[in-house]
Design an enzyme around this catalytic site. Structure first.
Site, mmCIF file in Angstrom:
data_model
loop_
_atom_site.group_PDB
_atom_site.id
_atom_site.type_symbol
_atom_site.label_atom_id
_atom_site.label_comp_id
_atom_site.label_asym_id
_atom_site.label_seq_id
_atom_site.Cartn_x
_atom_site.Cartn_y
_atom_site.Cartn_z
ATOM 1 N N HIS A 304 0.844 -1.191 0.000
ATOM 2 C CA HIS A 304 0.000 0.000 0.000
ATOM 3 C C HIS A 304 0.874 1.234 0.000
ATOM 4 O O HIS A 304 1.933 1.240 0.620
ATOM 5 C CB HIS A 304 -0.922 0.016 1.239
ATOM 6 N N ASP A 361 -8.002 -5.348 0.036
ATOM 7 C CA ASP A 361 -8.550 -5.991 -1.157
ATOM 8 C C ASP A 361 -8.231 -7.470 -1.251
ATOM 9 O O ASP A 361 -8.919 -8.204 -1.956
ATOM 10 C CB ASP A 361 -8.046 -5.268 -2.409
HETATM 11 N N1 CMC Z 1 4.099 -7.151 -5.138
HETATM 12 C C1 CMC Z 1 5.459 -7.206 -5.253
HETATM 13 N N2 CMC Z 1 6.272 -6.182 -4.964
HETATM 14 C C2 CMC Z 1 5.692 -5.047 -4.549
HETATM 15 C C3 CMC Z 1 4.293 -4.913 -4.411
HETATM 16 C C4 CMC Z 1 3.489 -6.033 -4.716
HETATM 17 N N3 CMC Z 1 2.168 -5.990 -4.589
HETATM 18 N N4 CMC Z 1 4.003 -3.669 -3.974
HETATM 19 C C5 CMC Z 1 5.169 -3.038 -3.857
HETATM 20 N N5 CMC Z 1 6.184 -3.859 -4.198
HETATM 21 C C6 CMC Z 1 7.619 -3.585 -4.137
HETATM 22 C C7 CMC Z 1 8.071 -2.667 -5.270
HETATM 23 O O1 CMC Z 1 8.508 -3.428 -6.381
HETATM 24 C C8 CMC Z 1 9.192 -1.932 -4.593
HETATM 25 O O2 CMC Z 1 10.313 -2.768 -4.524
HETATM 26 P P1 CMC Z 1 11.804 -2.175 -4.774
HETATM 27 O O3 CMC Z 1 11.944 -1.074 -3.750
HETATM 28 O O4 CMC Z 1 12.713 -3.319 -4.566
HETATM 29 O O5 CMC Z 1 11.772 -1.651 -6.180
HETATM 30 C C9 CMC Z 1 8.720 -1.738 -3.148
HETATM 31 O O6 CMC Z 1 7.832 -2.857 -2.924
HETATM 32 C C10 CMC Z 1 8.010 -0.431 -2.896
HETATM 33 O O7 CMC Z 1 6.919 -0.348 -3.788
HETATM 34 P P2 CMC Z 1 6.369 0.981 -4.432
HETATM 35 O O8 CMC Z 1 6.015 0.686 -5.868
HETATM 36 O O9 CMC Z 1 7.279 2.124 -4.143
HETATM 37 O O10 CMC Z 1 5.069 1.201 -3.611
HETATM 38 P P3 CMC Z 1 3.931 2.234 -3.964
HETATM 39 O O11 CMC Z 1 3.587 2.908 -2.701
HETATM 40 O O12 CMC Z 1 4.282 3.103 -5.122
HETATM 41 O O13 CMC Z 1 2.756 1.272 -4.494
HETATM 42 C C11 CMC Z 1 0.801 -0.028 -4.544
HETATM 43 C C12 CMC Z 1 1.672 0.924 -3.731
HETATM 44 C C13 CMC Z 1 -0.506 -0.303 -3.804
HETATM 45 C C14 CMC Z 1 0.446 0.604 -5.916
HETATM 46 C C15 CMC Z 1 1.598 -1.343 -4.763
HETATM 47 O O14 CMC Z 1 1.952 -1.902 -3.512
HETATM 48 C C16 CMC Z 1 0.827 -2.331 -5.595
HETATM 49 O O15 CMC Z 1 0.805 -2.230 -6.825
HETATM 50 N N6 CMC Z 1 0.140 -3.347 -4.949
HETATM 51 C C17 CMC Z 1 -0.635 -4.310 -5.667
HETATM 52 C C18 CMC Z 1 -1.956 -3.707 -6.055
HETATM 53 C C19 CMC Z 1 -2.901 -3.591 -4.882
HETATM 54 O O16 CMC Z 1 -3.098 -4.536 -4.139
HETATM 55 N N7 CMC Z 1 -3.535 -2.397 -4.762
HETATM 56 C C20 CMC Z 1 -4.571 -2.153 -3.772
HETATM 57 C C21 CMC Z 1 -4.211 -1.132 -2.748
HETATM 58 S S1 CMC Z 1 -5.407 -1.146 -1.423
HETATM 59 C C22 CMC Z 1 -6.833 -0.514 -2.113
HETATM 60 C C23 CMC Z 1 -6.776 0.929 -2.325
HETATM 61 O O17 CMC Z 1 -6.640 1.682 -1.334
HETATM 62 O O18 CMC Z 1 -6.918 1.353 -3.491
#
Ligand code: CMC
Length: 426
Positions: A304, A361
């Protein structure tokens, strides 16, 4: 209130930037003084930018805390009905008994939709995704309530909020029925909000006596509450941005639904189930995890932007998940697979080091599947629930003077060049 100032020196010029404290959370640095500095601030993804002041929802991602109008989410989810939470989001406090009865009655009176909307549904392909239908039909409501809607009138704004919250379950269920080729069911106003939604989803003209199960109704209501609002997320910011132009509120909510649809946001609960389909069986989990670690795919339902320890909504959702699976005696290999995935991800250093926990989710997808709701409806249900949050933010914005939202950019395109006739272009 500005307590003290931050100082920023740009090109030898010093700017005093007021630091403003809220009631909770990080203070902000007011950068409005940079207007004349010759620079814009740059923050892709709005990672450190607060474009609004709000009193509705507070999140402490580090502590895993979520408050609506100051009330902790677990207390609301375990004790209040969704409509009480919607009232609190809109009005600032939970309703007293009289306010509750009045609000619930108003919602009950507005559950129906104009019969002409049927024709709108019929314009969609029969296999249209229900979210595509929702973007269209909620936007279409603006045609039914436009000429006599004055967004500067408080009463008009309030009735808009009531109409939207009341009609969303009806429209959501209609989008499902349409995709199944089944006749629409009219709302039953003797039912609670959650019961009514389940009734309109699962009853048929051949089985109008359908009575939603108590455990399922409670779980549905909790899913609504846990998705009701989440501060300035992508879809809420979209609603605010659209609303900042003075646009019709139904069209603004349609814009929010469009933003919610993406798999990084509300589309994640559907993506969780698709991922489980792709993995297939528990034996395939290690190979799938390798793909996640090599960044080929993401583990949907994990991680998240704001919660970096745990998602407090996921905790309540997990308890509800256990309750529903227990009560319904479900023995579905897909759910076993989800549990195996959760266990491995919670122990694997890749996820532990990055603070990647199951989010709301992950569990809501599993519950909805257990209840018998098709995957394509998951995000629709999220949009139904989030409508109270979206409209609360829209109301908050309209209750005080506001400016049109108009971000700036860092331009990295072509510099000046002369027009070339088509026959001379390479
Ligand atoms: N699976 C694998 N790796 C992940 C994931 C994941 N679901 N989420 C983050 N990471 C890794 C990412 O690759 C990064 O690794 P590194 O630093 O080695 O490159 C690290 O964790 C930090 O991730 P980030 O991309 O900087 O995190 P963010 O805050 O930009 O993204 C997110 C948040 C929700 C978009 C992402 O975690 C994601 O895509 N999750 C899967 C989709 C999901 O379940 N979304 C629902 C969120 S809850 C409902 C809502 O509020 O909308």
């Amino acid at each position: 209130m500005a307590d003290t100032n931050a100082k920023l020196t740009v090109n030898g010029e010093e700017y005093e930037l007021p630091i403003i404290k809220g009631t909770l959370g990080r203070p902000v640095i007011d950068i409005a003084a940079l207007q004349d500095s010759g620079f814009w601030s740059y923050d892709p993804g709005f990672k450190v930018t607060a474009p609004v002041e709000s009193k509705i929802t507070y999140i402490d991602g580090g502590k895993g805390e979520l408050l609506h109008r100051g009330y902790p989410i677990d207390q609301l989810a375990n004790n209040a009905e969704y409509l009480e939470v919607a009232y609190a989001l809109i009005h600032g406090d939970l309703p007293n008994a009289e306010q509750k009865a009045d609000f619930f009655e108003k919602i009950r009176k507005h559950t129906g939709v104009h019969d002409q909307l049927r024709k709108f549904f019929e314009g969609f392909r029969r296999d249209a995704h229900p979210m595509a239908i929702m973007v269209g039909v909620v936007g279409a409501l603006s045609a039914f309530y436009h000429d006599n809607l004055d967004v500067s009138n408080e009463e008009h704004r309030e009735i808009t909020a009531i109409r939207l919250i009341a009609k969303m379950p009806t429209l959501a269920a209609m989008s499902y029925k349409y995709s199944q080729g089944e006749p629409f069911m009219y709302p039953r106003n003797d039912f609670s909000y959650a019961e009514n939604f389940l009734y309109m989803m699962f009853a048929t003209p051949a089985d109008v006596d359908y009575e939603p199960n108590d455990v399922v109704t409670r779980a549905m209501d909790k899913i609504f509450t846990l998705h009701a609002d989440h501060e300035q997320n992508a879809s809420t910011s979209t609603v605010r941005l659209a609303g900042s132009t003075g646009a019709n509120p139904y069209a603004c909510i349609a814009a929010g639904i469009a933003a919610l649809w993406g798999p990084s946001h509300g589309g994640a609960n559907e993506a969780v189930l698709e991922m489980l389909d792709e993995i297939g069986t528990v034996e395939n989990v290690p190979a799938f995890m390798e793909k996640v670690k090599s960044r080929e795919v993401k583990l949907m339902g994990f991680g998240h932007r704001v919660y970096k320890n745990f998602d407090p909504r996921a905790q309540v959702m997990k308890e509800t998940c256990d309750e529903v699976l227990g009560a319904l005696g479900i023995n579905d290999p897909k759910l076993e697979l989800a549990m195996a995935l959760e266990k491995i991800a919670l122990e694997d250093p890749f996820f532990v080091e990055r603070n990647l926990y199951p989010n709301v989710d992950f569990y809501s997808g599993i519950i909805l599947k257990a209840i018998g709701i098709p995957t394509s409806m998951f995000t629709v249900i999220f949009s139904l629930a989030r409508t109270s949050g979206w409209i609360s933010h829209w109301l908050e914005m309209h209750s005080a003077p506001f400016k049109i939202g108009r971000p700036r950019q860092l331009y990295t395109g072509e510099t000046h060049r002369d027009f070339v006739k088509v026959e001379d272009r390479k």
